[in-house]
Motif scaffolding. Structure first.
Motif, mmCIF file in Angstrom:
data_model
loop_
_atom_site.group_PDB
_atom_site.id
_atom_site.type_symbol
_atom_site.label_atom_id
_atom_site.label_comp_id
_atom_site.label_asym_id
_atom_site.label_seq_id
_atom_site.Cartn_x
_atom_site.Cartn_y
_atom_site.Cartn_z
ATOM 1 N N LEU A 122 -60.037 27.449 28.620
ATOM 2 C CA LEU A 122 -60.301 26.862 29.936
ATOM 3 C C LEU A 122 -60.700 25.401 29.810
ATOM 4 C CD1 LEU A 122 -60.751 27.064 33.009
ATOM 5 C CD2 LEU A 122 -63.069 27.901 32.505
ATOM 6 N N SER A 123 -61.629 25.121 28.915
ATOM 7 C CA SER A 123 -62.101 23.740 28.742
ATOM 8 C C SER A 123 -60.987 22.824 28.259
ATOM 9 C CB SER A 123 -63.270 23.712 27.746
ATOM 10 O OG SER A 123 -64.360 24.478 28.210
ATOM 11 N N ALA A 124 -60.198 23.301 27.296
ATOM 12 C CA ALA A 124 -59.137 22.466 26.727
ATOM 13 C C ALA A 124 -58.023 22.212 27.726
ATOM 14 C CB ALA A 124 -58.582 23.127 25.467
ATOM 15 N N SER A 125 -57.754 23.166 28.601
ATOM 16 C CA SER A 125 -56.627 23.011 29.530
ATOM 17 C C SER A 125 -56.800 21.815 30.456
ATOM 18 C CB SER A 125 -56.459 24.291 30.360
ATOM 19 O OG SER A 125 -57.588 24.521 31.195
ATOM 20 N N GLY A 126 -58.035 21.505 30.812
ATOM 21 C CA GLY A 126 -58.269 20.372 31.706
ATOM 22 C C GLY A 126 -57.973 19.028 31.068
ATOM 23 N N ILE A 127 -58.020 18.969 29.746
ATOM 24 C CA ILE A 127 -57.791 17.695 29.058
ATOM 25 C C ILE A 127 -56.359 17.206 29.267
ATOM 26 C CG2 ILE A 127 -57.856 16.535 26.811
ATOM 27 C CD1 ILE A 127 -59.929 18.569 25.906
ATOM 28 N N TYR A 128 -55.418 18.140 29.411
ATOM 29 C CA TYR A 128 -54.030 17.742 29.631
ATOM 30 C C TYR A 128 -53.870 16.907 30.903
ATOM 31 C CZ TYR A 128 -52.284 21.016 26.060
ATOM 32 O OH TYR A 128 -52.005 21.672 24.882
ATOM 33 N N LEU A 129 -54.698 17.157 31.909
ATOM 34 C CA LEU A 129 -54.608 16.383 33.149
ATOM 35 C C LEU A 129 -54.774 14.892 32.873
ATOM 36 C CD1 LEU A 129 -56.757 18.657 35.494
ATOM 37 C CD2 LEU A 129 -54.264 18.479 35.458
ATOM 38 N N PHE A 130 -55.681 14.581 31.964
ATOM 39 C CA PHE A 130 -55.896 13.182 31.602
ATOM 40 C C PHE A 130 -54.764 12.661 30.729
ATOM 41 C CE2 PHE A 130 -60.016 14.979 32.506
ATOM 42 C CZ PHE A 130 -60.601 14.018 33.300
ATOM 43 N N GLY A 131 -54.368 13.478 29.736
ATOM 44 C CA GLY A 131 -53.322 13.029 28.833
ATOM 45 C C GLY A 131 -52.032 12.684 29.549
ATOM 46 N N PHE A 132 -51.602 13.565 30.450
ATOM 47 C CA PHE A 132 -50.352 13.311 31.164
ATOM 48 C C PHE A 132 -50.491 12.131 32.130
ATOM 49 C CE2 PHE A 132 -49.459 18.043 30.448
ATOM 50 C CZ PHE A 132 -48.740 17.778 29.296
ATOM 51 N N THR A 133 -51.684 11.979 32.722
ATOM 52 C CA THR A 133 -51.892 10.833 33.610
ATOM 53 C C THR A 133 -51.730 9.522 32.852
ATOM 54 O OG1 THR A 133 -53.408 12.041 35.063
ATOM 55 C CG2 THR A 133 -53.502 9.640 35.135
ATOM 56 N N TYR A 134 -52.381 9.419 31.697
ATOM 57 C CA TYR A 134 -52.358 8.154 30.967
ATOM 58 C C TYR A 134 -50.976 7.867 30.388
ATOM 59 C CZ TYR A 134 -57.366 8.837 31.402
ATOM 60 O OH TYR A 134 -58.619 9.068 31.901
ATOM 61 N N LEU A 135 -50.282 8.903 29.917
ATOM 62 C CA LEU A 135 -48.912 8.687 29.449
ATOM 63 C C LEU A 135 -48.020 8.232 30.601
ATOM 64 C CD1 LEU A 135 -48.386 11.752 27.073
ATOM 65 C CD2 LEU A 135 -48.578 9.343 26.414
ATOM 66 N N TYR A 136 -48.193 8.860 31.753
ATOM 67 C CA TYR A 136 -47.407 8.510 32.944
ATOM 68 C C TYR A 136 -47.668 7.060 33.342
ATOM 69 C CZ TYR A 136 -44.849 10.262 37.096
ATOM 70 O OH TYR A 136 -43.917 10.529 38.063
ATOM 71 N N VAL A 137 -48.950 6.674 33.361
ATOM 72 C CA VAL A 137 -49.325 5.307 33.731
ATOM 73 C C VAL A 137 -48.783 4.314 32.712
ATOM 74 C CG1 VAL A 137 -51.270 3.703 33.943
ATOM 75 C CG2 VAL A 137 -51.381 5.946 35.041
ATOM 76 N N GLY A 138 -48.979 4.599 31.423
ATOM 77 C CA GLY A 138 -48.550 3.669 30.388
ATOM 78 C C GLY A 138 -47.049 3.445 30.385
ATOM 79 N N LEU B 76 -68.824 29.270 35.771
ATOM 80 C CA LEU B 76 -68.344 30.037 34.624
ATOM 81 C C LEU B 76 -68.884 29.521 33.295
ATOM 82 C CD1 LEU B 76 -64.595 30.455 35.690
ATOM 83 C CD2 LEU B 76 -66.515 32.021 36.109
ATOM 84 N N LEU B 77 -68.977 28.212 33.160
ATOM 85 C CA LEU B 77 -69.403 27.630 31.888
ATOM 86 C C LEU B 77 -70.883 27.278 31.861
ATOM 87 C CD1 LEU B 77 -66.329 25.285 31.251
ATOM 88 C CD2 LEU B 77 -66.688 27.641 30.468
ATOM 89 N N GLY B 78 -71.535 27.290 33.018
ATOM 90 C CA GLY B 78 -72.962 26.966 33.072
ATOM 91 C C GLY B 78 -73.267 25.534 32.677
ATOM 92 N N ASP B 79 -72.345 24.624 32.980
ATOM 93 C CA ASP B 79 -72.500 23.219 32.593
ATOM 94 C C ASP B 79 -72.525 22.369 33.857
ATOM 95 O OD1 ASP B 79 -72.399 20.694 31.499
ATOM 96 O OD2 ASP B 79 -70.875 21.186 30.004
ATOM 97 N N SER B 80 -73.699 22.275 34.477
ATOM 98 C CA SER B 80 -73.801 21.554 35.749
ATOM 99 C C SER B 80 -73.543 20.058 35.630
ATOM 100 C CB SER B 80 -75.167 21.810 36.403
ATOM 101 O OG SER B 80 -76.227 21.444 35.543
#
Length: 212
Positions: free
Chosen positions: A59-75, A108-112
């Motif tokens: 779950l935590s790792a899946s969100g990182i792709y949102l940033f990766g694809f954004t920056y590749l798209y922008v670049g 779910l992760l308890g990380d406020s």
């Protein structure tokens, strides 16, 4: 490993903010977007492959792709002088998904603290949608400042504190992030839209007509 990548997310957000403020050449910034975008695609892939049986890590790792694809798209878009509408509409998708990841961190992760940070990111990507997707160019300066500030507040500083062991007292951090976000981003809106003038601390309201 993810928190190392977060440090460079902070860097690229800061640089993209500087670019939107007209202080750096877009093609020069594009190269760094591609570097960080590639990192943010490789990192979650490694984490997922190494932790296929751990749903929390997935779950935590899946969100990182949102940033990766954004920056590749922008670049790639900046280097190729492509229209920004595609990035803008993808940003709307990211803004919506970021609300889901905020909920996941709270419940779910308890990380406020990162629940609030994901709301920061949702707000920023919403601004990217309005600016790049709907071409609301009057938001350029405001979005630039928000991106530059979020680069430090949601990326560089949290990453460094986590890596050095000083990311403690989550309740206090959560409250601080909420107060900072509301105060700073509202004040920035008033300043960048001309409602409030910093020089002389004057409110820029139009004079009310004299009653007759």
């Amino acid at each position: 490993m993810a928190y190392v990548g977060l440090l460079y997310v902070g860097a690229v957000l800061f640089l993209n903010g500087v670019m939107l403020l007209g202080k750096a050449d877009p093609k020069a910034i594009a190269v760094f977007n591609i570097f960080v975008g590639a990192l943010q695609v490789i990192t979650p892939t490694v984490l997922i492959v190494a932790n296929l049986s751990d749903p929390t890590t997935l779950l935590s790792a899946s969100g990182i792709y949102l940033f990766g694809f954004t920056y590749l798209y922008v670049g790639i878009g900046l280097l190729g002088d492509l229209d920004s509408s595609g990035v803008g509409w993808f940003s709307l998708f990211v803004a919506i998904m970021a609300i889901g990841y905020s909920f996941a961190n709270f419940r779910l992760l308890g990380d406020s603290p990162f629940g609030v940070i994901w709301l920061y990111w949702s707000f920023l990507w919403l601004l990217f949608f309005l600016l790049l997707g709907l071409k609301m160019e009057r938001l350029t300066r405001y979005t630039g400042w928000v991106a530059a500030i979020e680069g430090w507040v949601t990326g560089a500083i949290p990453s460094f504190l986590i890596l050095t062991g000083y990311w403690q007292n989550p309740d206090s951090i959560t409250l601080g992030l909420v107060i900072f976000g509301v105060v700073v981003f509202v004040a920035l809106w008033l300043i960048t839209t001309g409602v409030w003038s910093v020089r002389g601390f004057r409110w820029g309201f139009r004079a009310m007509p004299t009653p007759r």
